[in-house]
Scaffold this active site. Sequence first.
Site, PDB file in Angstrom:
ATOM      1  N   ASP A 172       0.800  -1.231   0.000  1.00  0.00           N
ATOM      2  CA  ASP A 172       0.000   0.000   0.000  1.00  0.00           C
ATOM      3  C   ASP A 172       0.831   1.280   0.000  1.00  0.00           C
ATOM      4  O   ASP A 172       0.284   2.379  -0.144  1.00  0.00           O
ATOM      5  CB  ASP A 172      -0.984   0.004   1.181  1.00  0.00           C
ATOM      6  N   HIS A 210       7.073  -7.589  -1.219  1.00  0.00           N
ATOM      7  CA  HIS A 210       5.995  -7.960  -2.142  1.00  0.00           C
ATOM      8  C   HIS A 210       5.709  -6.868  -3.179  1.00  0.00           C
ATOM      9  O   HIS A 210       4.731  -6.951  -3.908  1.00  0.00           O
ATOM     10  CB  HIS A 210       4.713  -8.291  -1.362  1.00  0.00           C
ATOM     11  N   CYS A 218       7.189  -3.517 -17.608  1.00  0.00           N
ATOM     12  CA  CYS A 218       6.693  -3.881 -18.941  1.00  0.00           C
ATOM     13  C   CYS A 218       7.147  -5.295 -19.291  1.00  0.00           C
ATOM     14  O   CYS A 218       8.328  -5.623 -19.199  1.00  0.00           O
ATOM     15  CB  CYS A 218       7.215  -2.886 -19.985  1.00  0.00           C
ATOM     16  N   CYS A 263       7.055   0.697 -25.695  1.00  0.00           N
ATOM     17  CA  CYS A 263       7.008  -0.377 -26.702  1.00  0.00           C
ATOM     18  C   CYS A 263       5.600  -0.905 -26.971  1.00  0.00           C
ATOM     19  O   CYS A 263       5.423  -1.753 -27.841  1.00  0.00           O
ATOM     20  CB  CYS A 263       7.932  -1.522 -26.272  1.00  0.00           C
ATOM     21  N   ASN A 296       0.475  -8.089  17.817  1.00  0.00           N
ATOM     22  CA  ASN A 296      -0.686  -8.590  17.067  1.00  0.00           C
ATOM     23  C   ASN A 296      -1.837  -8.773  18.057  1.00  0.00           C
ATOM     24  O   ASN A 296      -1.625  -9.322  19.125  1.00  0.00           O
ATOM     25  CB  ASN A 296      -0.345  -9.938  16.391  1.00  0.00           C
ATOM     26  N   ALA A 319      -1.071  -2.459  16.569  1.00  0.00           N
ATOM     27  CA  ALA A 319       0.227  -1.850  16.267  1.00  0.00           C
ATOM     28  C   ALA A 319       0.216  -0.347  16.550  1.00  0.00           C
ATOM     29  O   ALA A 319       1.236   0.224  16.930  1.00  0.00           O
ATOM     30  CB  ALA A 319       0.580  -2.109  14.807  1.00  0.00           C
TER      31      ALA A 319
HETATM   32  P1  OAD Z   1      -2.864 -11.097   6.949  1.00  0.00           P
HETATM   33  O1  OAD Z   1      -4.172 -10.551   6.524  1.00  0.00           O
HETATM   34  O2  OAD Z   1      -2.577 -12.528   6.656  1.00  0.00           O
HETATM   35  O3  OAD Z   1      -2.676 -10.903   8.508  1.00  0.00           O
HETATM   36  C1  OAD Z   1      -2.940  -9.674   9.142  1.00  0.00           C
HETATM   37  C2  OAD Z   1      -2.561  -9.803  10.589  1.00  0.00           C
HETATM   38  O4  OAD Z   1      -2.721  -8.538  11.209  1.00  0.00           O
HETATM   39  C3  OAD Z   1      -3.418 -10.798  11.386  1.00  0.00           C
HETATM   40  O5  OAD Z   1      -2.581 -11.659  12.125  1.00  0.00           O
HETATM   41  C4  OAD Z   1      -4.230  -9.896  12.324  1.00  0.00           C
HETATM   42  O6  OAD Z   1      -4.508 -10.523  13.565  1.00  0.00           O
HETATM   43  C5  OAD Z   1      -3.287  -8.720  12.484  1.00  0.00           C
HETATM   44  N1  OAD Z   1      -3.927  -7.446  12.869  1.00  0.00           N
HETATM   45  C6  OAD Z   1      -5.196  -7.020  12.648  1.00  0.00           C
HETATM   46  N2  OAD Z   1      -5.367  -5.778  13.125  1.00  0.00           N
HETATM   47  C7  OAD Z   1      -4.185  -5.391  13.657  1.00  0.00           C
HETATM   48  C8  OAD Z   1      -3.710  -4.208  14.291  1.00  0.00           C
HETATM   49  N3  OAD Z   1      -4.508  -3.144  14.471  1.00  0.00           N
HETATM   50  N4  OAD Z   1      -2.431  -4.176  14.703  1.00  0.00           N
HETATM   51  C9  OAD Z   1      -1.604  -5.237  14.522  1.00  0.00           C
HETATM   52  N5  OAD Z   1      -1.997  -6.373  13.921  1.00  0.00           N
HETATM   53  C10 OAD Z   1      -3.261  -6.456  13.489  1.00  0.00           C
HETATM   54  O7  OAD Z   1      -1.748 -10.138   6.322  1.00  0.00           O
HETATM   55  P2  OAD Z   1      -0.200 -10.421   6.045  1.00  0.00           P
HETATM   56  O8  OAD Z   1       0.385 -11.271   7.115  1.00  0.00           O
HETATM   57  O9  OAD Z   1       0.431  -9.114   5.775  1.00  0.00           O
HETATM   58  O10 OAD Z   1       0.672 -10.742  -0.266  1.00  0.00           O
HETATM   59  O11 OAD Z   1      -0.275 -11.260   4.708  1.00  0.00           O
HETATM   60  C11 OAD Z   1       0.895 -11.622   4.058  1.00  0.00           C
HETATM   61  C12 OAD Z   1       0.748 -11.532   2.564  1.00  0.00           C
HETATM   62  O12 OAD Z   1      -0.348 -12.347   2.149  1.00  0.00           O
HETATM   63  C13 OAD Z   1       0.409 -10.155   2.049  1.00  0.00           C
HETATM   64  O13 OAD Z   1       1.555  -9.359   1.830  1.00  0.00           O
HETATM   65  C14 OAD Z   1      -0.286 -10.442   0.757  1.00  0.00           C
HETATM   66  C15 OAD Z   1      -1.075 -11.662   1.107  1.00  0.00           C
HETATM   67  O14 OAD Z   1      -1.262 -12.542   0.039  1.00  0.00           O
HETATM   68  C16 OAD Z   1       0.785  -9.892  -1.347  1.00  0.00           C
HETATM   69  O15 OAD Z   1       0.130  -8.887  -1.470  1.00  0.00           O
HETATM   70  C17 OAD Z   1       1.777 -10.301  -2.368  1.00  0.00           C
END
Ligand code: OAD
Length: 256
Positions: free
Chosen positions: A111, A126, A134, A160, A225, A243
């Site tokens: 983001d 990521h 491209c 291109c 978390n 967080a």
């Molecule tokens: P997830 O959606 O898997 O996990 C989000 C985590 O944030 C969960 O463990 C929640 O409990 C926690 N959470 C929720 N609210 C919160 C807060 N206010 N403060 C702290 N933690 C909180 O997201 P990611 O672990 O980032 O890939 O997912 C990993 C990857 O999977 C992403 O980068 C994405 C996805 O496929 C790509 O975009 C390539």
Amino acid sequence: MRPETALPGELSREIRGLQSVGAITGAGVSKESGIPTYRGKGGLYDDPEKGDQTVDALTATTLAVDPDRTWRVIAELARQSLTAKPNAAHHALVKIEKNVTRFILLTQNVDGLHQLAGTRNIIDIHGNTFDTVCLGCDTRGHLDRSTLTSITRTPVCNSCGGHLRPDVVLFGEILPRDKVEQMRQNFYINPPDLLVIAGTSALFPYILEPIFIARAAGKITVEINPEPTKLSDQVDYSLRGPAGVYLPALAEALLK
Ligand code: OAD
């Protein structure tokens, strides 16, 4: 609850004045900016109607056979972050970076909010929804927010005419080699004295490994978390909360 009092006293004492800090972040860190997470309640992948389709659109296979579909989901992700602003968690990491001698952030977030907040030393493993590559001539580019958010078809290269792809790691793709090398240098060869992991379900091995390496090297590891994860029992301190509360508290204790 005052953020400062949210930390265990022992943790505050242990981290005070440390100069080498690493952080790993995931979607939870942007939740307080209004961006949904991927998994869990309200998560994009867990949407009962569209979740499976979203996952499928973000695969290497769909990009190859139906890139318009991948782009529509990327545009949707970008729309969700269009008006989002960095929150207290992003700002706390910037404050830490400005006040220690060594700081590195590994983020899974696409983001751009860490960058917008002002974090400089960042590995966005990521990628970023706004960056493009491209497929014809390999030129790297950037789409502005209004262009990206209104995309309905695969954009083409100005040089291109080839198809552009989002510079995001999709399911089934390997990680960019240069960023893996940055991870190796910063987390494997020379782990930071304090390593904080916040807002991630920590599903991927390359997200877990820096924590295990830091622990094995006797460094301090902290998870932030609201929910338990598979890492919660593997870190020195597991802080169960948002967080936006705990990262500012950590910054305050560290920089006291
Ligand atoms: P997830 O959606 O898997 O996990 C989000 C985590 O944030 C969960 O463990 C929640 O409990 C926690 N959470 C929720 N609210 C919160 C807060 N206010 N403060 C702290 N933690 C909180 O997201 P990611 O672990 O980032 O890939 O997912 C990993 C990857 O999977 C992403 O980068 C994405 C996805 O496929 C790509 O975009 C390539």
